[in-house]
Design a protein around this motif. Structure first.
Motif, mmCIF file in Angstrom:
data_model
loop_
_atom_site.group_PDB
_atom_site.id
_atom_site.type_symbol
_atom_site.label_atom_id
_atom_site.label_comp_id
_atom_site.label_asym_id
_atom_site.label_seq_id
_atom_site.Cartn_x
_atom_site.Cartn_y
_atom_site.Cartn_z
ATOM 1 N N GLY A 104 0.724 -1.525 -0.104
ATOM 2 C CA GLY A 104 0.005 0.060 -0.415
ATOM 3 C C GLY A 104 1.033 1.541 -0.193
ATOM 4 N N PHE A 105 2.067 1.394 0.692
ATOM 5 C CA PHE A 105 3.349 2.693 0.721
ATOM 6 C C PHE A 105 3.442 2.424 -0.322
ATOM 7 C CE2 PHE A 105 7.147 3.889 1.036
ATOM 8 C CZ PHE A 105 7.229 5.417 1.443
ATOM 9 N N TRP A 106 3.992 1.915 -1.274
ATOM 10 C CA TRP A 106 4.865 1.678 -2.173
ATOM 11 C C TRP A 106 3.240 2.280 -3.828
ATOM 12 C CZ3 TRP A 106 9.826 2.944 -2.225
ATOM 13 C CH2 TRP A 106 10.534 1.664 -1.276
ATOM 14 N N THR A 107 2.629 1.423 -3.215
ATOM 15 C CA THR A 107 1.616 1.645 -4.487
ATOM 16 C C THR A 107 0.616 3.409 -4.810
ATOM 17 O OG1 THR A 107 0.319 0.416 -5.719
ATOM 18 C CG2 THR A 107 -0.528 1.111 -3.891
ATOM 19 N N PHE A 108 1.117 3.765 -3.234
ATOM 20 C CA PHE A 108 0.609 4.883 -3.392
ATOM 21 C C PHE A 108 2.028 6.123 -3.385
ATOM 22 C CE2 PHE A 108 0.518 8.968 -0.833
ATOM 23 C CZ PHE A 108 -0.891 9.549 -0.957
ATOM 24 N N VAL A 109 3.102 5.719 -2.856
ATOM 25 C CA VAL A 109 4.200 6.365 -3.313
ATOM 26 C C VAL A 109 4.564 6.701 -4.452
ATOM 27 C CG1 VAL A 109 5.844 6.967 -1.911
ATOM 28 C CG2 VAL A 109 4.967 7.027 -1.026
ATOM 29 N N ILE A 110 4.982 5.615 -5.082
ATOM 30 C CA ILE A 110 5.336 5.980 -6.696
ATOM 31 C C ILE A 110 4.527 6.617 -7.359
ATOM 32 C CG2 ILE A 110 6.654 4.456 -8.282
ATOM 33 C CD1 ILE A 110 7.156 2.005 -6.461
ATOM 34 N N PRO A 111 3.247 6.038 -7.871
ATOM 35 C CA PRO A 111 1.980 6.847 -8.524
ATOM 36 C C PRO A 111 2.397 8.361 -8.325
ATOM 37 C CG PRO A 111 0.998 5.215 -7.599
ATOM 38 C CD PRO A 111 2.922 5.114 -7.071
ATOM 39 N N MET A 112 2.513 9.354 -7.090
ATOM 40 C CA MET A 112 2.609 10.221 -6.310
ATOM 41 C C MET A 112 3.459 10.750 -7.039
ATOM 42 S SD MET A 112 0.082 11.467 -4.784
ATOM 43 C CE MET A 112 -0.005 12.186 -3.840
ATOM 44 N N ALA A 113 4.441 10.043 -6.620
ATOM 45 C CA ALA A 113 6.281 10.959 -6.816
ATOM 46 C C ALA A 113 6.366 11.464 -8.913
ATOM 47 C CB ALA A 113 7.549 9.589 -6.377
ATOM 48 N N LEU A 114 5.798 9.878 -9.388
ATOM 49 C CA LEU A 114 6.200 10.035 -10.753
ATOM 50 C C LEU A 114 4.852 11.084 -11.718
ATOM 51 C CD1 LEU A 114 6.241 6.151 -11.762
ATOM 52 C CD2 LEU A 114 7.858 8.521 -12.099
ATOM 53 N N ILE A 116 3.315 13.545 -10.056
ATOM 54 C CA ILE A 116 3.982 14.520 -9.250
ATOM 55 C C ILE A 116 5.283 15.404 -10.833
ATOM 56 C CG2 ILE A 116 4.442 16.905 -8.041
ATOM 57 C CD1 ILE A 116 3.622 15.442 -6.154
ATOM 58 N N VAL A 117 6.110 14.943 -10.605
ATOM 59 C CA VAL A 117 6.703 14.986 -11.796
ATOM 60 C C VAL A 117 6.643 15.355 -13.515
ATOM 61 C CG1 VAL A 117 9.514 14.108 -12.533
ATOM 62 C CG2 VAL A 117 9.120 14.162 -10.080
ATOM 63 N N THR A 118 5.756 14.332 -14.311
ATOM 64 C CA THR A 118 5.468 14.488 -15.040
ATOM 65 C C THR A 118 4.545 15.441 -15.911
ATOM 66 O OG1 THR A 118 4.071 12.440 -14.733
ATOM 67 C CG2 THR A 118 5.645 11.732 -15.652
ATOM 68 N N SER A 119 2.797 15.257 -14.186
ATOM 69 C CA SER A 119 2.752 16.511 -14.251
ATOM 70 C C SER A 119 3.336 18.264 -14.645
ATOM 71 C CB SER A 119 1.399 16.268 -13.807
ATOM 72 O OG SER A 119 0.564 14.903 -13.248
ATOM 73 N N MET A 120 4.274 18.099 -13.698
ATOM 74 C CA MET A 120 4.751 20.003 -13.856
ATOM 75 C C MET A 120 5.685 19.831 -15.176
ATOM 76 S SD MET A 120 4.913 20.080 -10.255
ATOM 77 C CE MET A 120 5.741 21.431 -10.015
ATOM 78 N N TRP A 121 6.964 18.761 -15.723
ATOM 79 C CA TRP A 121 7.508 18.425 -16.366
ATOM 80 C C TRP A 121 6.967 18.738 -18.049
ATOM 81 C CZ3 TRP A 121 11.018 13.932 -18.074
ATOM 82 C CH2 TRP A 121 11.528 14.489 -19.691
ATOM 83 N N LEU A 122 5.893 17.679 -17.841
ATOM 84 C CA LEU A 122 5.598 16.663 -19.718
ATOM 85 C C LEU A 122 4.651 17.501 -19.619
ATOM 86 C CD1 LEU A 122 5.649 12.963 -19.647
ATOM 87 C CD2 LEU A 122 7.474 15.193 -20.934
ATOM 88 N N LEU A 123 3.406 18.021 -18.952
ATOM 89 C CA LEU A 123 1.943 19.109 -18.904
ATOM 90 C C LEU A 123 1.625 20.367 -18.442
ATOM 91 C CD1 LEU A 123 0.186 15.835 -18.089
ATOM 92 C CD2 LEU A 123 0.519 16.120 -20.649
ATOM 93 N N GLY A 124 3.112 20.790 -17.742
ATOM 94 C CA GLY A 124 2.843 21.996 -17.431
ATOM 95 C C GLY A 124 2.377 22.298 -16.794
ATOM 96 N N TYR A 125 1.469 21.379 -16.211
ATOM 97 C CA TYR A 125 0.169 21.823 -15.022
ATOM 98 C C TYR A 125 1.160 22.253 -13.712
ATOM 99 C CZ TYR A 125 -3.199 19.403 -17.767
ATOM 100 O OH TYR A 125 -3.309 18.430 -19.013
ATOM 101 N N SER A 126 -0.199 22.510 -12.848
ATOM 102 C CA SER A 126 0.067 23.887 -11.385
ATOM 103 C C SER A 126 0.909 22.420 -10.665
ATOM 104 C CB SER A 126 -0.264 24.759 -11.185
ATOM 105 O OG SER A 126 -1.560 24.297 -10.775
ATOM 106 N N LEU A 133 -3.693 14.841 -9.857
ATOM 107 C CA LEU A 133 -3.492 13.966 -10.119
ATOM 108 C C LEU A 133 -2.911 13.027 -10.877
ATOM 109 C CD1 LEU A 133 -4.812 13.820 -14.032
ATOM 110 C CD2 LEU A 133 -2.196 14.986 -14.216
ATOM 111 N N ALA A 134 -1.835 13.232 -9.331
ATOM 112 C CA ALA A 134 -1.206 11.972 -9.230
ATOM 113 C C ALA A 134 -2.082 11.158 -8.165
ATOM 114 C CB ALA A 134 0.071 12.491 -8.029
ATOM 115 N N SER A 135 -2.709 11.554 -7.258
ATOM 116 C CA SER A 135 -3.983 10.746 -6.387
ATOM 117 C C SER A 135 -3.749 10.485 -6.998
ATOM 118 C CB SER A 135 -4.356 12.032 -5.569
ATOM 119 O OG SER A 135 -5.651 12.307 -6.019
ATOM 120 N N MET A 136 -4.810 10.377 -8.692
ATOM 121 C CA MET A 136 -5.648 9.849 -9.058
ATOM 122 C C MET A 136 -4.511 8.516 -9.441
ATOM 123 S SD MET A 136 -7.321 12.780 -11.801
ATOM 124 C CE MET A 136 -8.261 11.486 -12.816
#
Length: 717
Positions: A104-114, A116-126, A133-136
């Motif tokens: 449960g820890f890994w399946t929450f932390v890894i998607p959250m980290a990836l 946040i990074v991809t949404s801000m870097w690739l999609l340019g979101y706040s 989006l990462a929580s989804m």
């Protein structure tokens, strides 16, 4: 296409709004989607979702996603989470709760980290948009769980780990959603809002965990009507979900908690469990899957370039992050590759919490006038749901097949012989005891045992009548109905014989019966014995295991099993069999099994339980002398099952004090549910006839009486 059949004059408009035709078309989809998908070797779940795409607003617009789809869809979603909790192996879950927390820890932390990074870097979101989006990505829905149920893998280790991790990650994802949603609510007042939210959730969780089991126990003891029990369980599911929504969380958590709480009161092999699974898999869950497909707009991939980019990024990040979490869990606990695939398959699908998050985020208007989650994210989300559900279904199906094959290959010839050799027969006479006897047989038989139960009713040739024949037929019919409700086949046998004991013995020999289950004899007069002449003749006439049962409460409401084992019981032929059966019963009922025996016998008990992998919470206490049996009265309660392991005369573990058992039971254990076990013994009495021991009913002799008196006298001294 306002009038599809205008030329024919039928006037059928699209989308169809008539409830009769809507329900008919949904049933047609539920019926034919698995057939078509089966021929294409594609998981059935994908067929439901794709059918929803075809008939929905963004397909041929045949059906509108009206209130019926919202209602049944939500019921189906809650049902999935409820069944996940209900079918969980609680023993295995407790043993693997650390692994579940880690996953449960890994399946929450890894998607959250990836995320946040991809949404801000690739999609340019706040940052706020990226976190939501990462929580989804972090949350997931057990869309593929029906596949696990179909393959009978709901109770294996990897499934328990995944379900435990699901509860953790969904809770954390919904907490993120609640925090972000609360940031834009006018009624939010500082930290007090969050403190109250946490307090309400904890208080509600405690109420469900403490209050609901007591309510279930009271109801199941008071009402045995199958329809009432089914409706009661469903009401508990929606009560838990509704209360969770009242405090500001998603109802899926409440439904999952209700499933965990009710788990031990609905045995895995029981008529009630079969009804719950049947209704969910036949109607509610397919309705939910079709509704998910109806919101998916595939056209946006080809009309809007930005939506396609968002959909690709979301799908890739969600899939990779879930695979990484499953892979790290596998490496951390040295699991098999097939288990890793199963964990990934179950945890990859996005639907429930993801939909809730995107819809809430889409409704939030920022001070700049833009939406927190724009239309591109909304369209990308539904496309991500489609592809993750397809990936989840395919991977889970393949992993399930691989695990079943591995288990089949790993099963030894000895295990297969044991499974094939188990054959139960229930002797029915009293209609009030039939349900308890059948339910007990279902809890102790091997889960992979496919042989039918044999239900027998014997009519004495010397005392036959049309009324007795009709009563016997009704009893057999009732037995068949109860067992069939649990998806277990029963072969009914109505037999005429000179006496009932011989009828049972002959039927057992003809059908190669290994275990005979009968109800406790009711004394008809003051001169009648505790067991009755029939039971005594039966015990002396067969070497097979005989179980004599009396249940004062429904089997599924038993909270503890107390087993009293005599000295030298380990030398009996059927020692291993009844030990495993008692552990199996405790495992299915979710209650502890307490063994009381001598130190030597306890050592054998522990060895067998460890060797057979009985996997139950067993407790061991020393019972030095069988005459100390009365000390167990302090350990017994009304909802405990008292199991007494006895022996036939001439057996290794037989003791003269066994003759005192009827009086002790009648006086000290009359208010307890009782099960007396006479294990298999060496040698068939039908084949052993000698001058020194002619065939006759075994009863107390003058020699036995003298020995008993001497035994008592020396005991007092």
């Amino acid at each position: 296409m306002k009038d599809l059949l205008g030329l024919t004059g039928l006037g059928i408009n699209l989308p169809i709004t008539d409830p009769t035709w809507i329900f008919f078309l949904v049933l047609v989809i539920i019926l034919f989607a698995p057939i078509i998908m089966g021929k294409l070797r594609i998981p059935h779940i994908i067929g439901m979702i794709l059918a929803g795409v075809v008939v929905g607003e963004y397909g041929f617009n045949i059906l509108e996603r009206d209130s019926s789809f919202e209602l049944f869809g939500k019921v189906g979603l809650l049902y999935i989470m409820f069944l996940a909790g209900l079918e969980m192996d609680m023993d295995d879950f407790k043993k693997n709760q650390t692994k579940g927390l880690v996953f449960g820890f890994w399946t929450f932390v890894i998607p959250m980290a990836l995320g946040i990074v991809t949404s801000m870097w690739l999609l340019g979101y706040s940052l706020v948009t990226s976190v939501l989006l990462a929580s989804m990505y972090a949350s997931h829905t057990l869309i593929a769980y029906p596949i696990i149920s179909r393959y009978g893998l709901a109770r294996i280790r990897s499934v328990s780990i995944t379900i435990g991790g699901t509860a953790v990650t969904v809770l954390l994802a919904l907490a993120v959603l609640a925090v972000i949603g609360g940031m834009y609510k006018e009624e939010t007042v500082g930290s007090l809002y969050w403190v109250l939210l946490v307090v309400k959730v904890l208080a509600l969780g405690a109420l469900i965990i403490i209050g609901m089991p007591r309510l279930c126990r009271w109801f199941f003891r008071k009402y045995d009507d199958s329809v009432m029990q089914f409706v009661f369980v469903l009401s508990m599911v929606f009560l838990g979900a509704g209360l969770m929504e009242l405090v500001g969380m998603e109802g899926i958590l409440g439904a999952f908690m209700a499933g965990l709480v009710i788990n031990r009161y609905v045995p895995h092999v029981s008529p009630l469990m079969n009804r719950l699974e049947f209704v969910g898999n036949a109607l509610f869950i397919p309705y939910f899957l079709i509704g998910v497909g109806m919101i998916i707009d595939v056209r946006c991939l080809f009309t809007e370039g930005e939506a396609l980019k968002v959909a690709v990024v979301m799908t890739v990040v969600a899939t990779i992050s879930k695979w990484l979490a499953a892979w790290i869990t596998q490496k951390s606990f040295k699991m098999r590759k097939s288990e890793c695939s199963l964990i990934f398959g179950l945890s990859n699908a996005q639907a429930a919490a993801t939909l809730a998050a995107v819809l809430i985020g889409h409704e939030i208007i920022l001070p700049s006038g833009e939406r927190l989650l724009n239309d591109d994210v909304l369209n990308g989300t539904v496309v991500m749901i489609l592809f993750t559900c397809i990936i989840s279904s395919v991977v889970t199906e393949r992993a399930a097949k691989r695990i079943v094959a591995e288990e089949h290959d790993g099963e030894t010839d000895t295990d297969k012989k044991k499974n094939d050799k188990e054959n139960f027969m229930i002797s029915v006479a009293n209609p009030e005891t039939i349900e308890g006897l059948v339910n007990m047989a279902l809890t102790i038989k091997h889960p992979k045992q496919k042989k039918e139960l044999v239900a027998l009713s014997v009519i004495n040739d010397n005392n036959t009548s049309e009324a007795k024949e009709m009563m016997s037929k009704r009893n057999l019919e009732k037995t068949s109905i109860i067992a069939s409700a649990a998806d277990t086949s029963v072969r009914t046998v109505l037999r005429y014989d000179m006496n009932i004991a011989q009828g049972i013995i002959h039927t057992a020999r003809e059908n190669d019966i290994t275990d005979i289950i009968i109800g406790l004899h009711r004394k008809t007069n003051i001169l009648d014995s505790f067991f009755g002449t029939m039971t005594e003749n039966l015990l002396s006439g067969t070497h097979r295991q005989v179980m004599i049962a009396k249940f004062l409460v429904p089997v599924n409401t038993l909270r503890r099993i107390v087993v009293a084992v005599p000295k030298q019981a380990e030398f009996e032929a059927g020692f291993s069999k009844w030990v495993v059966q008692m552990c199996r019963m405790g495992k299915i009922l979710g209650c502890r099994v307490y063994f009381y025996a001598t130190e030597q016998t306890l050592a054998y008990l522990k060895r067998i339980i460890d060797r057979e992998g009985a996997n139950t919470f067993s407790m061991y206490s020393v019972l030095e002398d069988w005459d100390d049996l009365l000390l167990l009265t302090g350990q017994m309660a009304y909802d405990h099952l008292f199991v007494i392991v006895s022996a036939r005369k001439g057996s290794m573990s037989y003791q003269p004090s066994f003759d005192q058992l009827p009086g002790q039971i009648s006086k000290y254990f009359s208010n307890n549910s009782l099960l007396m076990i006479y294990p298999d013994r060496w040698g068939d009495p039908e084949e052993i006839i000698s001058f020194s021991e002619p065939r006759r009913a075994v009863g107390p002799t003058a020699y036995d009486t003298v020995i008993n008196n001497l035994y008592k006298w020396f005991k007092k001294e």
